[in-house]
Scaffold this active site. Structure first.
Site, PDB file in Angstrom:
ATOM      1  N   SER A 142       0.801  -1.237   0.483  1.00  0.00           N
ATOM      2  CA  SER A 142      -0.092  -0.313   0.180  1.00  0.00           C
ATOM      3  C   SER A 142       0.776   1.370  -0.377  1.00  0.00           C
ATOM      4  O   SER A 142       2.416   0.915   0.192  1.00  0.00           O
ATOM      5  CB  SER A 142      -0.757   0.106   1.197  1.00  0.00           C
ATOM      6  OG  SER A 142      -1.453   1.064   1.629  1.00  0.00           O
ATOM      7  N   TYR A 193      -1.590  -0.528  10.029  1.00  0.00           N
ATOM      8  CA  TYR A 193      -2.231  -1.265   9.034  1.00  0.00           C
ATOM      9  C   TYR A 193      -0.241  -0.404   8.498  1.00  0.00           C
ATOM     10  O   TYR A 193      -0.054  -1.615   7.460  1.00  0.00           O
ATOM     11  CB  TYR A 193      -3.312  -0.268   8.696  1.00  0.00           C
ATOM     12  CG  TYR A 193      -3.298  -0.860   7.136  1.00  0.00           C
ATOM     13  CD1 TYR A 193      -3.698  -2.122   6.341  1.00  0.00           C
ATOM     14  CD2 TYR A 193      -3.190   0.268   6.099  1.00  0.00           C
ATOM     15  CE1 TYR A 193      -3.956  -2.161   5.115  1.00  0.00           C
ATOM     16  CE2 TYR A 193      -3.474   0.293   5.169  1.00  0.00           C
ATOM     17  CZ  TYR A 193      -3.795  -1.295   4.483  1.00  0.00           C
ATOM     18  OH  TYR A 193      -3.794  -1.223   2.428  1.00  0.00           O
TER      19      TYR A 193
HETATM   20  N1  NAP Z   1      -8.689  -0.363  -1.145  1.00  0.00           N
HETATM   21  C1  NAP Z   1      -7.754   0.618  -1.246  1.00  0.00           C
HETATM   22  O1  NAP Z   1      -7.777   1.463  -0.685  1.00  0.00           O
HETATM   23  C2  NAP Z   1      -5.727  -0.260  -0.667  1.00  0.00           C
HETATM   24  C3  NAP Z   1      -5.525   0.471  -0.770  1.00  0.00           C
HETATM   25  C4  NAP Z   1      -3.831   0.013  -0.467  1.00  0.00           C
HETATM   26  C5  NAP Z   1      -3.601  -1.401  -0.473  1.00  0.00           C
HETATM   27  N2  NAP Z   1      -4.885  -2.299  -0.442  1.00  0.00           N
HETATM   28  C6  NAP Z   1      -4.433  -3.113   0.141  1.00  0.00           C
HETATM   29  O2  NAP Z   1      -5.414  -4.493  -1.480  1.00  0.00           O
HETATM   30  C7  NAP Z   1      -5.182  -5.311  -0.779  1.00  0.00           C
HETATM   31  C8  NAP Z   1      -7.295  -5.915  -0.678  1.00  0.00           C
HETATM   32  O3  NAP Z   1      -7.704  -5.583  -0.752  1.00  0.00           O
HETATM   33  P1  NAP Z   1      -9.105  -4.498  -1.233  1.00  0.00           P
HETATM   34  O4  NAP Z   1      -9.153  -3.122  -0.767  1.00  0.00           O
HETATM   35  O5  NAP Z   1      -8.965  -5.107  -2.253  1.00  0.00           O
HETATM   36  O6  NAP Z   1     -10.324  -4.953  -0.303  1.00  0.00           O
HETATM   37  P2  NAP Z   1     -11.002  -5.914   0.588  1.00  0.00           P
HETATM   38  O7  NAP Z   1     -12.388  -5.401  -0.902  1.00  0.00           O
HETATM   39  O8  NAP Z   1     -11.813  -6.228   1.858  1.00  0.00           O
HETATM   40  O9  NAP Z   1     -11.072  -7.264  -0.317  1.00  0.00           O
HETATM   41  C9  NAP Z   1     -10.342  -7.671   1.185  1.00  0.00           C
HETATM   42  C10 NAP Z   1      -9.661  -9.305   0.573  1.00  0.00           C
HETATM   43  O10 NAP Z   1      -9.424 -10.623   1.364  1.00  0.00           O
HETATM   44  C11 NAP Z   1      -9.937 -10.949   1.663  1.00  0.00           C
HETATM   45  N3  NAP Z   1      -9.973 -12.082   3.234  1.00  0.00           N
HETATM   46  C12 NAP Z   1      -9.270 -10.966   4.310  1.00  0.00           C
HETATM   47  N4  NAP Z   1      -9.257 -11.363   5.633  1.00  0.00           N
HETATM   48  C13 NAP Z   1      -8.905 -13.186   5.249  1.00  0.00           C
HETATM   49  C14 NAP Z   1      -8.625 -14.326   5.627  1.00  0.00           C
HETATM   50  N5  NAP Z   1      -8.500 -14.358   7.534  1.00  0.00           N
HETATM   51  N6  NAP Z   1      -8.293 -15.229   4.753  1.00  0.00           N
HETATM   52  C15 NAP Z   1      -8.691 -15.154   3.257  1.00  0.00           C
HETATM   53  N7  NAP Z   1      -8.745 -13.915   3.199  1.00  0.00           N
HETATM   54  C16 NAP Z   1      -9.496 -12.729   3.788  1.00  0.00           C
HETATM   55  C17 NAP Z   1     -11.876 -10.785   1.908  1.00  0.00           C
HETATM   56  O11 NAP Z   1     -12.067 -12.018   1.045  1.00  0.00           O
HETATM   57  P3  NAP Z   1     -13.034 -12.782   2.227  1.00  0.00           P
HETATM   58  O12 NAP Z   1     -13.524 -11.723   3.205  1.00  0.00           O
HETATM   59  O13 NAP Z   1     -14.022 -13.715   1.496  1.00  0.00           O
HETATM   60  O14 NAP Z   1     -12.421 -13.838   3.718  1.00  0.00           O
HETATM   61  C18 NAP Z   1     -10.980 -10.331   0.249  1.00  0.00           C
HETATM   62  O15 NAP Z   1     -11.310 -11.038  -0.458  1.00  0.00           O
HETATM   63  C19 NAP Z   1      -5.073  -5.468   0.787  1.00  0.00           C
HETATM   64  O16 NAP Z   1      -3.913  -6.263   1.115  1.00  0.00           O
HETATM   65  C20 NAP Z   1      -5.209  -4.055   1.092  1.00  0.00           C
HETATM   66  O17 NAP Z   1      -4.723  -3.756   2.191  1.00  0.00           O
HETATM   67  C21 NAP Z   1      -6.376  -1.552  -0.218  1.00  0.00           C
END
Ligand code: NAP
Length: 261
Positions: free
Chosen positions: A139, A152
């Site tokens: 991130s 985080y």
């Molecule tokens: N969105 C942003 O602004 C942003 C910015 C920078 C970085 N990121 C990073 O991008 C990545 C994806 O995030 P996102 O934004 O796409 O968020 P998201 O829509 O909340 O997706 C998170 C994913 O992780 C899975 N997950 C959560 N806990 C888990 C567990 N214990 N075991 C297995 N899977 C798990 C969730 O699936 P289930 O709930 O079905 O398990 C979901 O598929 C993360 O690493 C986040 O830190 C996001």
């Protein structure tokens, strides 16, 4: 029609929503057989039904047995994984002392421990094979301290640092290792991390389309880049945090977070 892809197969964690789901769609659109990992089986099955060769592996990566099953799948020699995308992750917004310590423990377990274990499984298998791709989703928050998102940001600083080290270790082995460092991207992350107020606090231009984040990460790991920072604004910010005095970066970060209370 499927476009040519450098990846022969893939495994994506956190494929049930957001960035992981977008990456899985792009892999499916390119005809790459992909293993989908997350806890919500129904979401994974609906996604798998849309593409040939997709496989569902339901796993809570904070559960030791589930994590071992994913490690075994990454290390399969019968059905090799060519690209591992360590994408599953979450955050927790708020003042550190007010937050639930068990939740923070799980956050570190997922963002750091599971990602490290799976990165190890990937490289231990790919390096002897002489090819492979590891894309770790970090991130922009990892480039500086982030008051009110402290754990985080610390987990993501770890992910970027680890991944850059592994990128250098893998140099010349045929294995590409990349840290994807997105800025704000509208996904379920905002509701999960209690940062829903960001949607109104930050201007539209600050938000990256999830498809653009996914395609930047896939293109940059294919090219062999150490870091992937999608979007010109965030590329500029990444350079700025490198050259600005650390105490100024820290103060600015605190001011930005205060604006999101
Ligand atoms: N969105 C942003 O602004 C942003 C910015 C920078 C970085 N990121 C990073 O991008 C990545 C994806 O995030 P996102 O934004 O796409 O968020 P998201 O829509 O909340 O997706 C998170 C994913 O992780 C899975 N997950 C959560 N806990 C888990 C567990 N214990 N075991 C297995 N899977 C798990 C969730 O699936 P289930 O709930 O079905 O398990 C979901 O598929 C993360 O690493 C986040 O830190 C996001």
């Amino acid at each position: 029609m499927a476009t040519a892809s450098p990846f022969r197969s893939a495994l994506v964690t956190g494929a049930s929503s957001g960035i992981g789901e977008a990456i899985a769609h792009q892999l499916g659109g390119s005809g790459v057989p992909t293993v989908l990992v997350a806890r919500r089986t129904d979401r994974l099955e609906a996604l798998a039904a849309r593409y040939d060769g997709f496989e569902v592996l339901t796993a809570d990566l904070n559960d030791a047995d589930d994590l071992a099953a994913v490690v075994a799948r990454v290390q399969s020699t019968a059905d090799p994984v060519d690209l591992l995308v360590n994408n599953a992750g979450f955050g927790t917004s708020g003042s550190f002392a007010d937050l639930d310590p068990d939740r923070l423990h799980d956050e570190i377990g997922l963002n750091v421990q599971a990602l490290t274990r799976l990165s190890h499984a990937a490289l231990a298998t790919m390096v002897p094979r002489g090819r492979g791709y590891l894309l770790n989703v970090s991130s922009m928050a990892g480039f500086q301290p982030a008051p009110k998102l402290a754990v985080y940001a610390a987990t993501k600083a770890y992910v970027t640092n680890l991944t850059e080290s592994l990128h250098e270790e893998a140099r010349g082995t045929g294995v590409h290792v990349t840290a994807l460092c997105p800025g704000l991207t509208k996904t379920e992350f905002q509701s999960v991390s209690n940062s829903g107020s960001y949607a109104t606090k930050y201007p539209p231009f600050a938000w990256l389309p999830v498809e653009a984040v996914a395609s930047a990460g896939l293109a940059d790991v294919a090219r062999g880049r150490a870091l992937s920072v999608p979007g010109v604004i965030y590329k500029g910010m990444a350079v700025a945090t490198d050259v600005m005095p650390r105490r100024l970066v820290r103060r600015l970060s605190a001011l930005v977070q205060r604006g999101s209370d």
